[in-house]
Design a protein around this motif. Structure first.
Motif, short mmCIF file in Angstrom:
data_model
loop_
_atom_site.label_atom_id
_atom_site.label_comp_id
_atom_site.label_asym_id
_atom_site.label_seq_id
_atom_site.Cartn_x
_atom_site.Cartn_y
_atom_site.Cartn_z
N THR A 218 38.67 13.22 -10.03
CA THR A 218 40.11 13.30 -10.50
C THR A 218 40.08 12.62 -11.96
OG1 THR A 218 40.41 11.38 -9.44
CG2 THR A 218 41.38 13.56 -8.33
N SER A 219 39.02 11.57 -12.26
CA SER A 219 39.17 10.88 -13.44
C SER A 219 38.65 12.04 -14.49
CB SER A 219 38.18 9.86 -13.52
OG SER A 219 38.53 8.89 -12.55
N ASN A 220 37.63 12.72 -14.41
CA ASN A 220 37.17 13.88 -15.16
C ASN A 220 38.08 15.00 -15.56
OD1 ASN A 220 35.01 12.33 -15.74
ND2 ASN A 220 33.48 13.61 -15.10
N ALA A 221 38.67 15.23 -14.07
CA ALA A 221 39.67 16.54 -14.23
C ALA A 221 40.87 15.87 -15.00
CB ALA A 221 39.97 16.77 -12.79
N PHE A 222 41.29 14.85 -15.05
CA PHE A 222 42.58 14.56 -15.42
C PHE A 222 42.20 14.27 -17.11
CE2 PHE A 222 45.31 11.13 -17.44
CZ PHE A 222 46.43 11.88 -16.84
N LEU A 223 41.27 13.88 -17.41
CA LEU A 223 40.81 13.71 -18.87
C LEU A 223 40.52 15.10 -19.55
CD1 LEU A 223 38.19 10.82 -18.86
CD2 LEU A 223 40.40 10.75 -19.93
N ALA A 224 40.15 16.13 -18.81
CA ALA A 224 39.63 17.28 -19.15
C ALA A 224 41.41 18.04 -19.51
CB ALA A 224 38.90 18.48 -18.35
N THR A 225 42.19 17.79 -18.42
CA THR A 225 43.47 18.16 -18.53
C THR A 225 44.31 17.77 -19.69
OG1 THR A 225 43.61 18.36 -16.28
CG2 THR A 225 45.77 18.56 -17.25
N ARG A 226 43.83 16.54 -20.07
CA ARG A 226 44.68 15.76 -21.21
C ARG A 226 43.99 16.27 -22.49
NH1 ARG A 226 46.71 10.19 -21.94
NH2 ARG A 226 45.92 9.63 -24.01
N LEU A 227 42.78 16.84 -22.37
CA LEU A 227 42.33 17.45 -23.77
C LEU A 227 42.84 18.88 -24.06
CD1 LEU A 227 38.51 16.23 -23.81
CD2 LEU A 227 40.47 15.46 -24.98
N SER A 228 43.04 19.53 -22.80
CA SER A 228 43.43 20.96 -22.88
C SER A 228 45.20 20.98 -23.08
CB SER A 228 43.15 21.72 -21.68
OG SER A 228 41.97 22.23 -21.67
N PHE A 229 45.56 19.93 -22.69
CA PHE A 229 47.15 19.66 -23.14
C PHE A 229 47.18 19.54 -24.61
CE2 PHE A 229 50.91 17.38 -24.01
CZ PHE A 229 51.78 17.95 -23.42
N ILE A 230 46.57 18.83 -25.20
CA ILE A 230 46.34 18.29 -26.67
C ILE A 230 46.13 19.47 -27.44
CG2 ILE A 230 44.41 17.28 -27.34
CD1 ILE A 230 48.05 16.22 -28.25
N ASN A 231 45.09 20.17 -26.89
CA ASN A 231 44.59 21.37 -27.61
C ASN A 231 45.69 22.58 -27.51
OD1 ASN A 231 42.34 20.80 -28.77
ND2 ASN A 231 41.30 20.92 -26.88
N VAL B 149 49.02 21.83 -27.42
CA VAL B 149 49.89 21.83 -28.33
C VAL B 149 49.45 22.01 -29.99
CG1 VAL B 149 51.09 19.36 -29.36
CG2 VAL B 149 50.85 19.54 -26.84
N ALA B 150 48.25 21.78 -29.97
CA ALA B 150 47.69 22.20 -31.41
C ALA B 150 48.05 23.43 -31.87
CB ALA B 150 46.15 21.75 -31.61
N GLN C 90 47.74 15.80 -35.08
CA GLN C 90 47.37 14.45 -35.05
C GLN C 90 48.55 13.30 -35.18
OE1 GLN C 90 44.42 14.82 -38.27
NE2 GLN C 90 42.79 14.05 -36.78
N THR C 91 49.50 13.65 -35.73
CA THR C 91 50.71 12.89 -35.90
C THR C 91 51.46 12.76 -34.41
OG1 THR C 91 50.69 13.24 -38.44
CG2 THR C 91 52.36 12.02 -37.31
N VAL C 92 51.58 14.31 -33.97
CA VAL C 92 52.02 14.13 -32.75
C VAL C 92 51.34 13.31 -31.57
CG1 VAL C 92 52.45 15.83 -30.91
CG2 VAL C 92 53.04 16.40 -33.21
N ALA C 93 50.09 13.40 -31.47
CA ALA C 93 49.14 12.67 -30.71
C ALA C 93 49.51 11.11 -30.98
CB ALA C 93 47.80 13.11 -30.87
N GLU C 94 49.22 10.54 -32.18
CA GLU C 94 49.69 9.46 -32.59
C GLU C 94 51.35 8.83 -32.00
OE1 GLU C 94 49.54 8.41 -36.91
OE2 GLU C 94 50.59 6.51 -36.49
N GLY C 95 52.17 9.73 -32.21
CA GLY C 95 53.60 9.47 -31.88
C GLY C 95 53.39 9.20 -30.45
N ALA D 58 42.55 16.95 -30.94
CA ALA D 58 42.60 18.36 -30.71
C ALA D 58 41.23 18.74 -31.31
CB ALA D 58 43.71 18.60 -31.19
N GLY D 59 40.80 19.77 -31.04
CA GLY D 59 39.68 20.52 -31.47
C GLY D 59 38.97 21.60 -30.72
#
Ligand code: UDX
Length: 445
Positions: free
Chosen positions: A214-227, A229-230, A241-246, A260-261
């Protein structure tokens, strides 16, 4: 404690060195004779900061040794860590044959009561399977076979920061139903817990196994979420980047892991997301969210091809430079690296591909034999039609956009890691495409 580590890949070798540093007597075992020969010769088989110095120290004082002989390693051990590979199978689940083999071998060669600890990433319920394998072997040996207790102690180290992560973990997890195993694991980690003061989670085996998943799946989910959003940012003229900062200022969200990337790669996230999805389906729950995580991640790579095609139309015959090959900075690991995927895609379209990386080019020569390898980033850009930033190495993120403008034949830069200062890039005259940086004046989504 006498400790044996079976499998001295990235996880096993770093674990072995750090446990030896804590004051234990550790023997590292691998069935790859070449790897053991390299280690015995005092070399480190892969790029990992701080590891060569640590290995020199703990092999120098004899607290870490290496062998190919499992019987010898197991004979003296009180705790045996299983750190063998669990490569993905075509159906998405991991191949656990090495884990099974180790379970049987350890039970066969145990000469005293010992604890067998899973550290490799394995699906929940692997612990139960190990208990079964061990019982089978003990039955074959007869009544006087010593007890082998099973535990799970997942690792959370990141490549490129593996030594620091292991020395100072955010948490330590022990899963076992055996009091002997629990006591020995506490003893193994006591000096670390005392020095670092990290939290310890003590639980049963399946829960410990799930904590890793779940730790790895959650982190991967977080990355796909921000991508994801990008992608919206590009369409509405917002800056991810400013959205992520906020977002990150919210203590419940936090700032980490929101860059994001090109998406995640490496030996863990892609495999672990697949394995968790496979596991949940196999027990009757369709974890569709993880399907979406995978597909957003795959889409980020395609996005680069789309951005290049928008600028250059046909890619056939064009020279495209990939700046960075490793799946992230600080490692020479090319497994699931976006750059390798892109190189193959671009070559298939008929482009000429040049690749620069500060440490990973030897591996690239094997993975992408048709690419041109260049040892200097600006030389790699010389007269190219476009450059893509695929890994945010300091050697790449620190490039002066004016030098890039000067070197490139056409001033097109796709910054797949949002590594450059977008404004400086635009001011230098580059056609700069970041990921989700819709508001940079003069940049193009
Ligand atoms: C990961 C986990 O972090 C670690 O706990 C686990 O034990 C193994 O898997 P690792 O694969 O070494 O470690 O890399 P990590 O630093 O977590 O990065 C994973 C991927 O996500 C990389 O491709 C990286 O480029 C990408 N990433 C990370 C982003 O795209 N954006 C971010 O904000 C962070």
């Amino acid at each position: 404690m006498n400790i044996a580590i079976i499998g001295v890949g990235h996880v096993g070798l770093v674990t072995a060195a750090c446990l030896a540093e804590l004051g234990h007597r550790v023997v590292g075992l691998d069935n790859d004779a070449d790897k053991i020969a390299v280690l015995r010769a005092g070399q480190t088989p892969f790029h990992e900061p701080e590891l060569p110095e640590l290995l020199a120290k703990v092999t120098g004082d004899g607290s870490l040794t290496f062998t190919n002989d499992l019987a010898e390693a197991v004979a003296a051990a009180e705790v045996v860590f299983v750190c063998v590979g669990t490569p993905p199978l075509p159906g998405g689940g991991p191949d656990l044959r090495f884990v099974e083999r180790v379970g049987a071998d350890v039970a066969e060669h145990a000469t005293r009561e010992l604890v067998l600890v899973e550290k490799s990433t394995v699906p929940a319920n692997t612990g139960q399977r190990l208990v079964q394998v061990i019982a089978r072997e003990q039955e074959r040996r007869g009544g006087d076979a010593p007890a082998v207790h099973v535990a799970s102690n997942p690792e959370f180290l990141r490549e490129g920061a593996a030594v620091a992560d292991t020395r100072e973990p955010d948490r330590i997890v022990y899963g076992t139903s055996s009091e002997v195993a629990l006591q020995r694991l506490r003893e193994v980690y006591a000096p670390m817990v005392e020095a670092v003061g990290c939290p310890v989670v003590e639980t049963d085996v399946p829960t410990a196994e799930l904590i890793k998943h779940t730790s790895n799946a959650f982190l991967a989910t977080r990355l796909s979420f921000i991508n994801a959003v990008a992608n919206v940012c590009e369409r509405v003229g917002a800056d991810v980047q400013t959205v992520a900062e906020g977002m990150g200022h919210d203590a419940r969200i936090g700032p980490a892991f929101l860059n994001a990337g090109l998406g995640y790669g490496g030996s863990c996230f892609p495999k672990d997301v697949d394995a968790f999805l496979h596991l949940s389906r196999s027990v009757g729950y369709d974890f569709q969210l993880l399907d979406e995580v995978r597909s957003i991640n795959a889409g980020q790579r395609q996005l680069v091809i789309d951005k290049l095609s928008n600028e250059l139309w046909h890619l056939a015959g064009k020279t495209i430079t990939l700046l960075g090959a490793a799946f992230k900075p600080g490692t020479d690991d090319l497994r699931e690296a976006p750059a390798i995927y892109l190189a193959h895609q671009l070559l298939a379209e008929g482009a000429h591909v040049r690749i620069y990386d500060p440490v990973a080019l030897d591996g690239v020569a094997d993975e992408v034999p048709d690419a041109e390898l260049v040892h200097d980033p600006l030389e790699a850009c010389r007269d190219a039609h476009a450059a893509v930033i695929t890994t945010e190495w300091p050697e790449i993120a620190g490039l002066d956009p004016r030098d890039l403008r000067e070197a490139l034949g056409y001033p097109i830069v796709i910054d797949g890691r949002n590594a450059l200062d977008a404004k400086a890039a635009v001011d230098a005259g580059l056609h700069y495409h970041g990921i989700g940086r819709g508001t940079v004046p003069g940049s193009v989504a």
